[in-house]
Write a protein that holds these residues in place. Structure first.
Motif, mmCIF file in Angstrom:
data_model
loop_
_atom_site.group_PDB
_atom_site.id
_atom_site.type_symbol
_atom_site.label_atom_id
_atom_site.label_comp_id
_atom_site.label_asym_id
_atom_site.label_seq_id
_atom_site.Cartn_x
_atom_site.Cartn_y
_atom_site.Cartn_z
ATOM 1 N N SER A 222 35.171 45.096 48.666
ATOM 2 C CA SER A 222 34.307 44.651 49.748
ATOM 3 C C SER A 222 34.528 43.157 49.965
ATOM 4 N N PRO A 223 34.041 42.583 51.081
ATOM 5 C CA PRO A 223 34.209 41.132 51.288
ATOM 6 C C PRO A 223 33.645 40.294 50.147
ATOM 7 N N ALA A 224 32.473 40.685 49.618
ATOM 8 C CA ALA A 224 31.874 39.921 48.512
ATOM 9 C C ALA A 224 32.736 40.013 47.258
ATOM 10 N N LEU A 225 33.185 41.232 46.940
ATOM 11 C CA LEU A 225 34.017 41.413 45.753
ATOM 12 C C LEU A 225 35.362 40.714 45.933
ATOM 13 N N ARG A 226 35.873 40.685 47.175
ATOM 14 C CA ARG A 226 37.135 39.984 47.427
ATOM 15 C C ARG A 226 36.990 38.493 47.147
ATOM 16 N N ARG A 227 35.848 37.912 47.546
ATOM 17 C CA ARG A 227 35.614 36.494 47.256
ATOM 18 C C ARG A 227 35.534 36.255 45.753
ATOM 19 N N MET A 228 34.885 37.169 45.040
ATOM 20 C CA MET A 228 34.791 37.041 43.582
ATOM 21 C C MET A 228 36.168 37.116 42.939
ATOM 22 N N LEU A 229 36.984 38.078 43.379
ATOM 23 C CA LEU A 229 38.313 38.251 42.802
ATOM 24 C C LEU A 229 39.196 37.036 43.079
ATOM 25 N N LEU A 230 39.096 36.493 44.294
ATOM 26 C CA LEU A 230 39.885 35.310 44.634
ATOM 27 C C LEU A 230 39.485 34.135 43.748
ATOM 28 N N THR A 231 38.179 33.968 43.546
ATOM 29 C CA THR A 231 37.702 32.869 42.703
ATOM 30 C C THR A 231 38.128 33.067 41.253
ATOM 31 N N GLY A 232 37.853 34.252 40.702
ATOM 32 C CA GLY A 232 38.132 34.500 39.293
ATOM 33 C C GLY A 232 39.617 34.528 38.980
ATOM 34 N N PHE A 233 40.390 35.249 39.792
ATOM 35 C CA PHE A 233 41.825 35.356 39.537
ATOM 36 C C PHE A 233 42.511 34.017 39.774
ATOM 37 N N GLY A 234 42.078 33.319 40.818
ATOM 38 C CA GLY A 234 42.694 32.032 41.143
ATOM 39 C C GLY A 234 42.484 30.989 40.071
ATOM 40 N N ILE A 235 41.255 30.867 39.584
ATOM 41 C CA ILE A 235 40.968 29.837 38.580
ATOM 42 C C ILE A 235 41.683 30.149 37.266
ATOM 43 N N GLN A 236 41.812 31.440 36.952
ATOM 44 C CA GLN A 236 42.531 31.825 35.732
ATOM 45 C C GLN A 236 44.009 31.458 35.827
ATOM 46 N N CYS A 237 44.616 31.691 36.985
ATOM 47 C CA CYS A 237 46.034 31.358 37.146
ATOM 48 C C CYS A 237 46.244 29.854 37.121
ATOM 49 N N TYR A 238 45.373 29.114 37.809
ATOM 50 C CA TYR A 238 45.519 27.658 37.824
ATOM 51 C C TYR A 238 45.361 27.052 36.429
ATOM 52 N N GLN A 239 44.551 27.701 35.584
ATOM 53 C CA GLN A 239 44.392 27.162 34.231
ATOM 54 C C GLN A 239 45.734 27.063 33.515
ATOM 55 N N GLY A 342 37.070 20.414 31.548
ATOM 56 C CA GLY A 342 36.747 21.255 32.692
ATOM 57 C C GLY A 342 37.492 22.564 32.773
ATOM 58 N N MET A 343 38.771 22.505 33.103
ATOM 59 C CA MET A 343 39.530 23.718 33.392
ATOM 60 C C MET A 343 39.541 24.692 32.223
ATOM 61 N N GLY A 344 39.614 24.189 31.001
ATOM 62 C CA GLY A 344 39.655 25.070 29.832
ATOM 63 C C GLY A 344 38.432 25.954 29.706
ATOM 64 N N PRO A 345 37.231 25.378 29.524
ATOM 65 C CA PRO A 345 36.040 26.215 29.332
ATOM 66 C C PRO A 345 35.469 26.787 30.620
ATOM 67 N N VAL A 346 35.483 26.016 31.708
ATOM 68 C CA VAL A 346 34.825 26.463 32.941
ATOM 69 C C VAL A 346 35.513 27.695 33.517
ATOM 70 N N CYS A 347 36.830 27.776 33.359
ATOM 71 C CA CYS A 347 37.573 28.945 33.826
ATOM 72 C C CYS A 347 36.975 30.235 33.272
ATOM 73 N N TRP A 348 36.754 30.272 31.956
ATOM 74 C CA TRP A 348 36.241 31.489 31.321
ATOM 75 C C TRP A 348 34.763 31.699 31.638
ATOM 76 N N VAL A 349 34.024 30.623 31.774
ATOM 77 C CA VAL A 349 32.607 30.741 32.135
ATOM 78 C C VAL A 349 32.474 31.384 33.512
ATOM 79 N N LEU A 350 33.206 30.866 34.485
ATOM 80 C CA LEU A 350 33.124 31.400 35.844
ATOM 81 C C LEU A 350 33.530 32.866 35.901
ATOM 82 N N THR A 351 34.652 33.195 35.248
ATOM 83 C CA THR A 351 35.142 34.572 35.310
ATOM 84 C C THR A 351 34.157 35.552 34.696
#
Length: 451
Positions: A222-239, A342-351
């Motif tokens: 769904s649009p909401a789940l797509r936004r969640m996936l973009l946020t979670g998957f994106g931040i994990q890859c950028y880490q 930031g990127m280390g812990p926040v990535c896992w917190v957000l996901t």
């Protein structure tokens, strides 16, 4: 492994390509652990999935320590990778689901804290055992990894199961019992339990959605789940694509490129990296629930970009003199410091906190897969890329990628500080940019009522 590989190279006569494969395969194989971890934790519970992860990792460490050849060493590394894949995916999910809202950020940072402590202890043990014969020292360096994971066996008989998983299993009274231990009063427990039941689809109002398999909804979100996936998957890859694993695994190689010589000096310099990484993750734990997720991510991504660029400058322009070595060490330590803030812990917190309870384990597993794929690609290609464009050129590339992560945080990542997991779900459903103030106002009203 960063210190052990120096002596594995001597003892087993492995090639540079085998070295890259040995280091990088852990991240690649951990993908399968993460994918399986979501399904397994949904089936047997969060805490027993963590126990299974520990057992698999212990087996891998034992095989590596006894390995007579590169092939057997790879088998142990693969087992360790599967165990790590389980662990990095399920531990943040478990902590997020069991934590009270006000302390969820700092508590969900705990896995990252202990990862950093483990890295530091690994560096220290490498330095301590480096004086032993080459056919013994690296085996001891690897086998000591079993000791911390043994403690998990004792912890499993103390820690409770996730209340949200218990609700999904219709074990509501057990969930209430767990919440009574982690919340301030009975009224708050009942409020949280009602939110969890609603989110889990256990109330009549929430049972109007089509009963489809989770994986099918993740493939067609769904649009909401797509936004969640973009946020979670994106931040994990950028880490990972910003090069943190290259810094951790190959710090001796980086310091060699700067002009440092002698194995003892190289390993001592890596201890400084480990100390820096550990100290600043503690700073992040203190700040994450006070200043929020986004401010820490801004400081982290901007600081990492500057430090990665400085590493590249020191390696390319300053040569092998004492100034170049000092600036390289300072910049590498600065990079891991900003990462840990930031990127280390926040990535896992957000996901662990942005996905609905029905999708949390398996969606978090997908995020962990993205993290492990990027980690493996970086780890398995660093030496080859460095030979092609120099170590300095590789760090110029990392700094450019890190600069794009600043824009990603600005445009995509919402602030989740002070919101319950169920409120975060509603924030994504309504669009976090327009509804963030409304959710925050609700939190403020609840706080005033309690006071």
């Amino acid at each position: 492994m960063s210190g052990a590989i120096l002596f594995i190279h001597q003892d087993l006569n492995i090639t540079e390509v085998q070295e890259e494969i040995l280091i990088g395969i852990l991240s690649i194989v951990s993908i399968f652990g993460s994918l399986a971890g979501g399904r397994v934790s949904d089936a047997i519970g969060r805490k027993w999935a963590m126990g299974l992860a520990a057992v698999i990792f212990q087996a891998g460490a034992a095989v590596m320590a006894a390995a007579p050849s590169f092939e057997i060493l790879m088998i142990g590394r693969i087992l360790a990778g599967i165990g790590i894949g389980f662990g990095v995916m399920i531990a943040p999910v478990y902590i997020a689901e069991i934590s009270p809202t006000v302390a969820r950020g700092s508590l969900t940072s705990f896995p990252e804290i202990f990862i950093n402590i483990g890295i530091l202890l690994g560096y220290v043990s490498n330095y301590a055992f480096s004086g032993l014969p080459a056919h013994i020292n690296w085996r001891i360096m690897l086998v000591v990894g079993i000791v911390p994971s043994v403690l998990i066996a004792f912890a499993l008989f103390v820690i409770p199961e996730s209340p949200r998983w218990l609700v999904v299993q219709n074990r509501v009274e057990e969930a209430r019992s767990v919440l009574l231990k982690t919340n301030e009063n009975d009224a708050e427990v009942e409020e949280r339990l009602a939110e969890i039941q609603l989110a889990a689809g256990n109330t009549t109002d929430a049972q109007n959605h089509e009963d489809k398999p989770v994986w099918r909804e993740l493939l067609s979100p769904s649009p909401a789940l797509r936004r969640m996936l973009l946020t979670g998957f994106g931040i994990q890859c950028y880490q990972q694509v910003t090069g943190i694993d290259a810094t951790v695994y190959y710090s001796p190689e980086i310091f060699k490129a700067a002009g440092m010589q002698g194995e003892s000096k190289l390993l001592a310099a890596t201890v400084a990296v480990g100390v820096t990484k550990t100290v600043f993750i503690l700073v992040a734990t203190f700040l994450i629930d006070k200043v929020g997720r986004k401010p820490l991510l801004y400081a982290s991504t901007i600081g990492m970009t500057a430090c990665l660029f400085t590493v590249a400058i020191s390696l390319s322009l300053l040569g092998h003199g004492s100034l170049g070595i000092a600036l390289a060490i300072l910049s590498i330590c600065g990079n891991v410091a900003f990462f840990s803030v930031g990127m280390g812990p926040v990535c896992w917190v957000l996901t662990s906190e942005i996905f609905p309870i029905r999708f949390r384990a398996q969606a978090s597993a997908l995020g962990a897969v993205g993290n492990r794929v990027c980690s493996g690609l970086v780890a398995m290609s660093f030496l080859s890329v460095s030979r092609a464009i120099t170590v300095a050129g590789t760090f110029f590339l990392f700094s450019a990628i890190s600069a794009t992560s600043v824009a990603f945080v600005y445009m995509i990542v919402p602030e989740t500080k002070g919101k319950s997991l169920e409120q975060i779900e509603k924030m994504f459903e309504k669009g976090y940019e327009s509804q963030g103030g409304e959710v925050q106002l609700g939190d403020a009203e609840r706080l005033m009522q309690k006071q």
